[in-house]
Design an enzyme around this catalytic site. Structure first.
Site, PDB file in Angstrom:
ATOM      1  N   CYS A  58       6.417 -11.817  -4.092  1.00 58.26           N
ATOM      2  CA  CYS A  58       6.218 -11.075  -2.841  1.00 58.26           C
ATOM      3  C   CYS A  58       6.178 -12.016  -1.642  1.00 58.26           C
ATOM      4  CB  CYS A  58       4.934 -10.260  -2.922  1.00 58.26           C
ATOM      5  SG  CYS A  58       3.462 -11.191  -3.419  1.00 58.26           S
ATOM      6  N   HIS A 138      -0.921  -9.910   2.239  1.00 56.62           N
ATOM      7  CA  HIS A 138      -0.899 -11.330   2.570  1.00 56.62           C
ATOM      8  C   HIS A 138      -0.546 -11.464   4.055  1.00 56.62           C
ATOM      9  CE1 HIS A 138      -0.876 -12.151  -1.698  1.00 56.62           C
ATOM     10  NE2 HIS A 138       0.338 -11.654  -1.866  1.00 56.62           N
TER      11      HIS A 138
END
Length: 255
Positions: A58, A138
């Site tokens: 990711c 994130h």
């Protein structure tokens, strides 16, 4: 599409070979398992017709999407990035309450830079990472030395034209990962998925040929469209990466 926990890939690969089926792995496995890593924008052709590939993680997907967008106009010289990573996924209750900031790993570089190189060739990129007490997304802080003389407006224009990247404005109530997740709900996304990489418009700045920007990554969903494109590549269903990207975007409602 192998989404089993990390480090099971090697044993599974033998099963896939025996069964005569192609396989797509995820970022939890090492690049060496397949010898190929995949990103829809950066190296689609490398996996075309292959038997096995690996969709990068990711974080690597997020970095590659935006860096591959600006590289044609910036001619990237060097990238330095600080990755602020979620401490756990939302369903990982076994990790319990978190009350710390953890260098992860406590050394430089982190694995993210070398992972970017598996799909963007010889790009000079070094990353460092830390875990923080959140489960939502994130967040990346990028410092990119560039060779070309470009303006902020050109960078913004490139991001606006690139699908799977979304410019967002903190001034309009999207100043945090929590607010971005609420925005995904307002978009009516299944499972609140945020497939695009949000880039904060206010963060984009250029100082002495160094480009700065901040972005977020929804770790649960940004690699999903890449897996769809990887299926087309391995099965030779579409040779043009942009056509595959457009098909996937239309089917999934991606901006």
């Amino acid at each position: 599409v192998d989404c089993t926990p990390g480090n099971l890939g090697k044993a599974n690969l033998e099963k896939y070979k025996k069964a005569g089926v192609k396989a797509i792995y995820q970022g939890g496995e090492d690049h060496e398992l397949t010898g190929l890593s995949f990103n829809s924008f950066a190296n689609y052709d490398d996996s075309f017709g292959a038997n096995y590939t690996r969709v990068v993680s990711c974080n690597t997907t997020g970095l590659t999407r935006t860096l591959s967008t600006i590289d044609p106009i910036c001619d990237i010289k060097k990238v330095r990035a600080v990755m602020v990573r979620r401490g756990a996924d939302p369903n990982e209750v076994k990790k319990g309450p978190i009350n710390s900031i953890v260098p992860n790993p406590p050394k430089v570089p982190s694995h993210h830079g070398p992972d970017v190189k598996t799909v963007m060739g010889d790009i000079d990129v070094t990353t460092m990472a830390l875990l923080v007490p959140t489960t939502l997304m994130h967040q990346h802080n990028l410092m990119v030395e560039i060779n070309n003389d470009v303006g902020i407006d050109e960078i913004i224009d490139a991001f606006e034209k690139r699908s799977r990247v979304m410019l967002v404005d903190a001034s309009e109530g999207l100043g945090s990962t929590a607010e971005l997740m609420e925005f995904a709900k307002e978009l009516g996304r299944n499972r609140n998925d945020f497939y695009e990489i949000p880039v904060w418009r206010e963060s984009i700045n250029i100082v002495d040929n160094e480009l700065f920007y901040m972005q977020a990554v929804h770790q649960e969903s940004d690699v999903v469209p890449e897996n769809v494109d990887a299926i087309r590549a391995l099965l030779e269903m579409e040779s043009d990466n942009e056509k595959s990207i457009a098909k996937t975007n239309k089917a999934m409602g991606i901006l």
